[in-house]
Design a protein around this motif. Structure first.
Motif, PDB file in Angstrom:
ATOM      1  N   CYS A 114      89.125  42.295  76.477  1.00  0.00           N
ATOM      2  CA  CYS A 114      88.951  42.949  77.763  1.00  0.00           C
ATOM      3  C   CYS A 114      88.593  41.976  78.860  1.00  0.00           C
ATOM      4  N   SER A 154      88.124  42.461  71.122  1.00  0.00           N
ATOM      5  CA  SER A 154      87.226  42.340  72.264  1.00  0.00           C
ATOM      6  C   SER A 154      85.814  42.741  71.899  1.00  0.00           C
ATOM      7  N   THR A 155      84.871  42.016  72.442  1.00  0.00           N
ATOM      8  CA  THR A 155      83.474  42.341  72.173  1.00  0.00           C
ATOM      9  C   THR A 155      82.855  43.147  73.302  1.00  0.00           C
ATOM     10  N   GLY A 156      83.476  43.090  74.443  1.00  0.00           N
ATOM     11  CA  GLY A 156      82.953  43.855  75.574  1.00  0.00           C
ATOM     12  C   GLY A 156      81.682  43.279  76.159  1.00  0.00           C
ATOM     13  N   CYS A 195      86.369  48.294  82.610  1.00  0.00           N
ATOM     14  CA  CYS A 195      87.111  47.318  81.849  1.00  0.00           C
ATOM     15  C   CYS A 195      88.426  47.968  81.513  1.00  0.00           C
ATOM     16  N   ALA A 244      93.420  45.389  67.951  1.00  0.00           N
ATOM     17  CA  ALA A 244      92.888  45.788  69.253  1.00  0.00           C
ATOM     18  C   ALA A 244      91.371  45.691  69.327  1.00  0.00           C
ATOM     19  N   THR A 245      90.741  45.366  68.240  1.00  0.00           N
ATOM     20  CA  THR A 245      89.286  45.379  68.225  1.00  0.00           C
ATOM     21  C   THR A 245      88.699  44.002  68.461  1.00  0.00           C
TER      22      THR A 245
END
Lengths: 219, 436
Positions: free
Chosen positions: A9, A81-83, A61, A78-79
């Motif tokens: 993101c 990203s840690t945000g 985001c 898709a995972t």
């Protein structure tokens, strides 16, 4: 069968949504400071409010990733990203210039009528206002250190900005009348509230008539 | 009331951070009432509308926001789309649907999608858009978002559909500003274009009017009466930095930006009555642009920045005029009735929205600037403050008829929507620019 660009993101925000700065994660740790400050800055008349809350909300985001033409099955891609967004854009120092506020609790001259009314769609000072303005002019001449705001008002029919200009026109009429009575401009400031501060709340001519007015407020 | 505040100070960095954190704490409390989703009113026979279907998003139950419903409401509000109920199949963006039954049901396009939970707690919102007539895949996207941004993801999907199917940019992910009054508390808000997810920018116990978005969408100018007179401020909605712009003798009001964001115009009463001035963006160097003895107010730049529309009573009644951006050459452009105010030009330069009083009713009108033809868009009696969407296809305005509310309307007046809003009297909307 993968996403073409399962980018985190954060990276996409930089490119696609750089317009929205991300919320500084450090701010949450200063919560205790906030609490003590909130106590110290108790009861401010005007509160600077949740601009940063807004920032949080707007810091969407909302980066998007184009999906491959083929159906998507691998969800793990898709995972990545840690945000953990961390932006410094909100960190510049706030500043605010000051405006002197006339004290509302300033004692008004005793026994002095300070309200003049206007006819519908009119800016002319009515003859019944003349003795009121003469009394105020006498007071201002006797007290050259006192200043007065001439606050123009309208009824609530019509546009807010146009009514603001109408209220100013009424205040200006009163200023001219007082000027002819010898009061210098340095002792008075004509301003307008337009329709924002009605004296009477109603949708009848009686209420409207009470709202078409100039108030003389000493400061 | 107690005027015990002092505005004449500078915030230290420490103070600002503290306020930031306090704001964050406030933001954690949801206070926006969730009103009903659909408030679309369709009057008369619609023009050509694009029929569309949205299959319920697979696993939408993972979240509380109904993605299909948000997207549908966005598209219906535009007036250019007609919803066709979906067939009962389970579909998502990875499906390859047989489009023949959808075609025969009368839909031109089909949106499919899904919601899934990511390992970091966010949600992945995915969609694919199909051209049901030609059987073509029109595109698919994935939006990994937090719970808070689910609505924004839905608005961006609606924008994608709108642009694919009409060729124009959608405005569903843009934002609006407006003012509410509840008791003596006046608040400036920024909300999604559908009125949801309102965020408070500023609060005062004195009136606030005339918010105006900067062309970049990061700042709002507005008029505040907190010092017992109208004074113009600007507020950076991301940094909370607030600037005093204009506090000249008399009243300071009706601020508006030039399209390039480098200048501003406002109505100042330095000379007596309200007149139009151009100012630097920091409020300095006021230059008088009008020279009438009466009222000149509500200045606003044309889309190309070369002209300024404003309201003047120089002809005996308030009418809308247009002059050169540097003053001079004023020409009257409204001639019907004796009260025409609040000019709002469209970003594409083709239209001018304004409020006209006819028979005691204040109604939203729109003028085709090429022909001068004017149309009333409402049958209400107390419309105010029109503002165009950045794609020039919708107008937002306030109306006081059934309690104060914000409405949007199409330019033909056929499709109107009452927007969701916070509680209190709602007024003074201004539609923000496209988001970059």
């Amino acid at each position: 069968m993968n996403l073409t660009a399962p980018a985190p993101c954060r990276r996409h925000m930089t490119h696609d949504l750089s317009f929205f700065p991300s919320f500084p994660s450090t701010a949450m740790t200063t919560r205790s400071i906030a609490t003590s400050l909130a106590t110290r800055l108790s009861r401010p008349l005007v509160q600077r409010t949740a601009a940063v809350a807004l920032l949080m909300a707007l810091a969407a985001c909302g980066s998007s990733v184009k999906l491959d033409e083929a159906p998507v099955e691998d969800r793990s891609a898709a995972t990545a990203s840690t945000g953990t967004d961390q932006g410094g854009t909100a960190m510049d120092q706030g500043s605010m210039d000051g405006v002197n506020v006339p004290g509302i609790d300033t004692p008004q001259p005793a026994g002095l009528e300070r309200l003049v009314y206007f006819d519908f769609d009119s800016f002319d000072v009515r003859s019944d206002a003349t003795p009121i303005l003469e009394a105020n002019a006498r007071y201002l001449r006797a007290n050259p250190n006192r200043k007065v705001n001439l606050e123009g008002h309208t009824d609530e029919r019509g546009g807010r900005e146009y009514n603001l200009a109408l209220g100013q026109k009424r205040a200006e009429s009163v200023r001219r009348a007082l000027s002819l009575m010898g009061i210098p401009d340095s002792q008075m400031e004509p301003v307008s509230f337009g329709e924002e501060k009605p004296a009477a709340v109603g949708f009848d001519e009686g209420s409207y008539a009470q709202n078409r007015r100039v108030e003389l407020v000493y400061r | 009331m107690h005027d015990n505040h002092r505005l004449a100070f500078r915030f230290s960095r420490r103070t600002w951070l503290g306020q930031a954190a306090a704001s964050a704490a406030v933001a954690a409390v949801p206070f926006t009432p969730a009103w009903a989703q659909f408030r679309v009113e369709v009057a008369g026979a619609g023009a050509t509308q694009i029929p569309f279907s949205i299959a319920p998003f697979r696993d939408n139950g993972l979240v509380t926001q109904d993605m299909a419903a948000i997207i549908r409401a966005d598209l219906e509000r535009s007036g250019q789309f007609r919803f066709v109920p979906p067939l009962g199949y389970h579909l998502d963006e990875s499906s390859r649907p047989d489009l023949a039954p959808w075609r025969s049901k009368g839909t031109d396009s089909l949106l499919t999608g899904s919601v899934s939970r990511l390992a970091d707690g966010r949600f992945d919102v995915r969609f694919r858009l199909w051209d049901a007539v030609r059987g073509q895949d029109l595109g698919a996207m994935s939006y990994p978002v937090t719970t808070r941004d689910l609505r924004q993801a839905a608005h961006r999907i609606a924008d994608f559909m709108y642009e694919k199917l009409t060729g124009d940019k959608g405005v569903f992910s843009t934002r609006i500003a407006y003012v509410s009054k509840q008791g003596n508390t006046h608040r400036l808000w920024v909300a999604d274009a559908d009125g949801e997810v309102a965020q408070e920018v500023f609060r005062s116990n004195q009136p606030l009017i005339s918010p105006s978005w900067s062309p970049a969408g990061n700042e709002l100018m507005y008029v505040s009466f907190e010092s017992r007179k109208p004074v113009i401020y600007s507020h950076d909605i991301f940094t909370a930095r607030r600037r005093l712009l204009a506090n000249f003798r008399g009243s300071n009001s009706a601020p508006s930006w030039s399209p390039d964001g480098r200048r501003m115009v406002a109505a100042l009463s330095i000379s007596g009555n309200a007149q139009v001035y151009a100012l630097n963006l920091d409020g300095t160097a006021p230059r008088r642009l009008t020279q009438s003895g009466g009222i000149d107010t509500e200045p606003v730049f044309s889309a190309d920045g070369r002209s300024i529309y404003f309201v003047s009573d120089r002809g005996g009644s308030p009418q809308i005029y247009r002059m050169d951006a540097n003053g001079g050459g004023a020409q009257r452009i409204t001639f019907n009735g004796n009260y025409n105010i609040s000019p709002a030009p469209s970003p594409d330069g083709k239209w001018l929205a304004f409020i006209s009083r006819l028979g005691g009713a204040f109604r939203l009108h729109v003028m085709d600037l090429a022909s001068g033809n004017t149309t009333a868009l409402t049958e209400t009696s107390a419309d105010e403050s029109p503002s165009f969407a950045p794609n020039s296809r919708l107008i937002i305005y306030a109306t006081r008829d059934r309690g104060e509310a914000l409405m949007t309307t199409t330019l033909d007046g056929r499709v109107k929507t009452r927007l969701a809003s916070v509680q209190g009297e709602i007024r003074e909307p201004d539609w923000g620019p496209f988001l970059k």
